[in-house]
Design a protein around this motif. Sequence first.
Motif, PDB file in Angstrom:
ATOM      1  N   MET A   1       0.839  -1.174   0.000  1.00 19.94           N
ATOM      2  CA  MET A   1       0.000   0.000   0.000  1.00 19.94           C
ATOM      3  C   MET A   1       0.887   1.240   0.000  1.00 19.94           C
ATOM      4  O   MET A   1       1.815   1.350   0.772  1.00 19.94           O
ATOM      5  CB  MET A   1      -0.895  -0.015   1.242  1.00 19.94           C
ATOM      6  CG  MET A   1      -1.815   1.158   1.308  1.00 19.94           C
ATOM      7  SD  MET A   1      -3.078   0.972   2.582  1.00 19.94           S
ATOM      8  CE  MET A   1      -2.360   1.926   3.892  1.00 19.94           C
ATOM      9  N   ARG A   2       0.590   2.153  -0.908  1.00 22.21           N
ATOM     10  CA  ARG A   2       1.295   3.429  -0.950  1.00 22.21           C
ATOM     11  C   ARG A   2       0.437   4.492  -0.296  1.00 22.21           C
ATOM     12  O   ARG A   2      -0.776   4.418  -0.322  1.00 22.21           O
ATOM     13  CB  ARG A   2       1.575   3.839  -2.391  1.00 22.21           C
ATOM     14  CG  ARG A   2       2.573   2.946  -3.076  1.00 22.21           C
ATOM     15  CD  ARG A   2       2.829   3.394  -4.473  1.00 22.21           C
ATOM     16  NE  ARG A   2       1.565   3.413  -5.205  1.00 22.21           N
ATOM     17  CZ  ARG A   2       1.395   3.980  -6.377  1.00 22.21           C
ATOM     18  NH1 ARG A   2       2.388   4.579  -6.970  1.00 22.21           N
ATOM     19  NH2 ARG A   2       0.235   3.953  -6.989  1.00 22.21           N
ATOM     20  N   GLY A   3       1.082   5.459   0.266  1.00 23.32           N
ATOM     21  CA  GLY A   3       0.345   6.537   0.909  1.00 23.32           C
ATOM     22  C   GLY A   3       1.042   7.859   0.690  1.00 23.32           C
ATOM     23  O   GLY A   3       2.182   7.912   0.242  1.00 23.32           O
ATOM     24  N   GLY A   4       0.356   8.898   0.971  1.00 22.65           N
ATOM     25  CA  GLY A   4       0.911  10.237   0.851  1.00 22.65           C
ATOM     26  C   GLY A   4       0.038  11.190   1.644  1.00 22.65           C
ATOM     27  O   GLY A   4      -0.980  10.804   2.221  1.00 22.65           O
ATOM     28  N   LEU A   5       0.434  12.435   1.695  1.00 23.20           N
ATOM     29  CA  LEU A   5      -0.297  13.453   2.427  1.00 23.20           C
ATOM     30  C   LEU A   5      -0.836  14.478   1.430  1.00 23.20           C
ATOM     31  O   LEU A   5      -0.098  15.355   0.977  1.00 23.20           O
ATOM     32  CB  LEU A   5       0.619  14.145   3.446  1.00 23.20           C
ATOM     33  CG  LEU A   5      -0.030  15.231   4.274  1.00 23.20           C
ATOM     34  CD1 LEU A   5      -1.048  14.632   5.238  1.00 23.20           C
ATOM     35  CD2 LEU A   5       1.019  16.012   5.048  1.00 23.20           C
ATOM     36  N   PRO A   6      -2.112  14.345   1.061  1.00 20.57           N
ATOM     37  CA  PRO A   6      -2.663  15.315   0.111  1.00 20.57           C
ATOM     38  C   PRO A   6      -2.806  16.702   0.712  1.00 20.57           C
ATOM     39  O   PRO A   6      -2.677  17.701   0.027  1.00 20.57           O
ATOM     40  CB  PRO A   6      -4.019  14.737  -0.263  1.00 20.57           C
ATOM     41  CG  PRO A   6      -4.372  13.807   0.839  1.00 20.57           C
ATOM     42  CD  PRO A   6      -3.070  13.326   1.434  1.00 20.57           C
ATOM     43  N   GLY A   7      -3.062  16.782   2.021  1.00 25.73           N
ATOM     44  CA  GLY A   7      -3.226  18.075   2.664  1.00 25.73           C
ATOM     45  C   GLY A   7      -3.510  17.915   4.139  1.00 25.73           C
ATOM     46  O   GLY A   7      -3.560  16.799   4.665  1.00 25.73           O
ATOM     47  N   SER A   8      -3.686  19.058   4.812  1.00 27.93           N
ATOM     48  CA  SER A   8      -3.955  19.038   6.245  1.00 27.93           C
ATOM     49  C   SER A   8      -4.950  20.150   6.573  1.00 27.93           C
ATOM     50  O   SER A   8      -5.064  21.138   5.861  1.00 27.93           O
ATOM     51  CB  SER A   8      -2.667  19.225   7.046  1.00 27.93           C
ATOM     52  OG  SER A   8      -2.013  20.424   6.668  1.00 27.93           O
ATOM     53  N   TYR A   9      -5.665  19.949   7.682  1.00 25.61           N
ATOM     54  CA  TYR A   9      -6.692  20.892   8.116  1.00 25.61           C
ATOM     55  C   TYR A   9      -6.298  21.490   9.454  1.00 25.61           C
ATOM     56  O   TYR A   9      -5.989  20.766  10.398  1.00 25.61           O
ATOM     57  CB  TYR A   9      -8.036  20.161   8.223  1.00 25.61           C
ATOM     58  CG  TYR A   9      -9.153  21.011   8.764  1.00 25.61           C
ATOM     59  CD1 TYR A   9      -9.572  22.149   8.091  1.00 25.61           C
ATOM     60  CD2 TYR A   9      -9.799  20.667   9.929  1.00 25.61           C
ATOM     61  CE1 TYR A   9     -10.604  22.931   8.580  1.00 25.61           C
ATOM     62  CE2 TYR A   9     -10.844  21.434  10.432  1.00 25.61           C
ATOM     63  CZ  TYR A   9     -11.237  22.570   9.750  1.00 25.61           C
ATOM     64  OH  TYR A   9     -12.257  23.343  10.237  1.00 25.61           O
ATOM     65  N   ASP A  10      -6.317  22.810   9.539  1.00 23.37           N
ATOM     66  CA  ASP A  10      -6.041  23.521  10.786  1.00 23.37           C
ATOM     67  C   ASP A  10      -7.376  23.816  11.461  1.00 23.37           C
ATOM     68  O   ASP A  10      -8.153  24.653  10.971  1.00 23.37           O
ATOM     69  CB  ASP A  10      -5.288  24.813  10.481  1.00 23.37           C
ATOM     70  CG  ASP A  10      -4.890  25.588  11.719  1.00 23.37           C
ATOM     71  OD1 ASP A  10      -5.675  25.634  12.687  1.00 23.37           O
ATOM     72  OD2 ASP A  10      -3.796  26.162  11.719  1.00 23.37           O
ATOM     73  N   THR A  11      -7.655  23.135  12.563  1.00 22.90           N
ATOM     74  CA  THR A  11      -8.948  23.281  13.234  1.00 22.90           C
ATOM     75  C   THR A  11      -9.149  24.676  13.835  1.00 22.90           C
ATOM     76  O   THR A  11     -10.274  25.147  13.910  1.00 22.90           O
ATOM     77  CB  THR A  11      -9.138  22.215  14.337  1.00 22.90           C
ATOM     78  OG1 THR A  11      -8.061  22.317  15.267  1.00 22.90           O
ATOM     79  CG2 THR A  11      -9.180  20.821  13.750  1.00 22.90           C
ATOM     80  N   ALA A  12      -8.076  25.321  14.244  1.00 24.14           N
ATOM     81  CA  ALA A  12      -8.196  26.661  14.829  1.00 24.14           C
ATOM     82  C   ALA A  12      -8.504  27.703  13.750  1.00 24.14           C
ATOM     83  O   ALA A  12      -9.373  28.552  13.917  1.00 24.14           O
ATOM     84  CB  ALA A  12      -6.923  27.038  15.583  1.00 24.14           C
ATOM     85  N   GLU A  13      -7.793  27.625  12.644  1.00 25.66           N
ATOM     86  CA  GLU A  13      -7.966  28.590  11.553  1.00 25.66           C
ATOM     87  C   GLU A  13      -9.088  28.207  10.594  1.00 25.66           C
ATOM     88  O   GLU A  13      -9.514  29.021   9.777  1.00 25.66           O
ATOM     89  CB  GLU A  13      -6.657  28.728  10.762  1.00 25.66           C
ATOM     90  CG  GLU A  13      -5.504  29.275  11.570  1.00 25.66           C
ATOM     91  CD  GLU A  13      -5.706  30.723  11.965  1.00 25.66           C
ATOM     92  OE1 GLU A  13      -6.244  31.502  11.155  1.00 25.66           O
ATOM     93  OE2 GLU A  13      -5.328  31.074  13.089  1.00 25.66           O
ATOM     94  N   LYS A  14      -9.518  26.937  10.633  1.00 22.60           N
ATOM     95  CA  LYS A  14     -10.524  26.390   9.716  1.00 22.60           C
ATOM     96  C   LYS A  14     -10.094  26.557   8.262  1.00 22.60           C
ATOM     97  O   LYS A  14     -10.844  27.041   7.414  1.00 22.60           O
ATOM     98  CB  LYS A  14     -11.889  27.001   9.981  1.00 22.60           C
ATOM     99  CG  LYS A  14     -12.396  26.652  11.358  1.00 22.60           C
ATOM    100  CD  LYS A  14     -13.798  27.117  11.586  1.00 22.60           C
ATOM    101  CE  LYS A  14     -14.194  26.632  12.972  1.00 22.60           C
ATOM    102  NZ  LYS A  14     -15.252  27.331  13.565  1.00 22.60           N
TER     103      LYS A  14
END
Length: 126
Positions: free
Chosen positions: A1-14
């Motif tokens: 299985m390959r994986g990567g990080l498409p993006g991230s979410y900042d809960t404080a800044e939304k």
Amino acid sequence: MRGGLPGSYDTAEKTWLWGWANPGLRSSAVVAASERIGESGRRRGVAELVQQGVDLADFTDPRQAVEALAFTGAAVLGAPGYLGHEAGPNAPGARAHPRRGGAYVNASAGFEEAGARMRSGQSLSA
């Protein structure tokens, strides 16, 4: 299985930050595939795929809009789904979202809201 990080979410800044735009990960193997998401957005004129960060504060449930972006990124990459994980002391943990028959399975109101905005030509960050 390959994986990567498409993006991230900042809960404080939304806000959503695409992996290719993350200054700490830029040009690394873990975000290499996410660069194709930005390229696809440029070719198709989809602002949310081209913007480094997408403001989601106006959504009723911004986390559902995050899932819409993650689903879109996975579709661009031809991925069979994505694995979402919330970090932090009160996070509920990981969620797997498989794709069935070419469509991603998610019946959330936020995903429907994002889809309606995209179909009507509105920006996701509007």
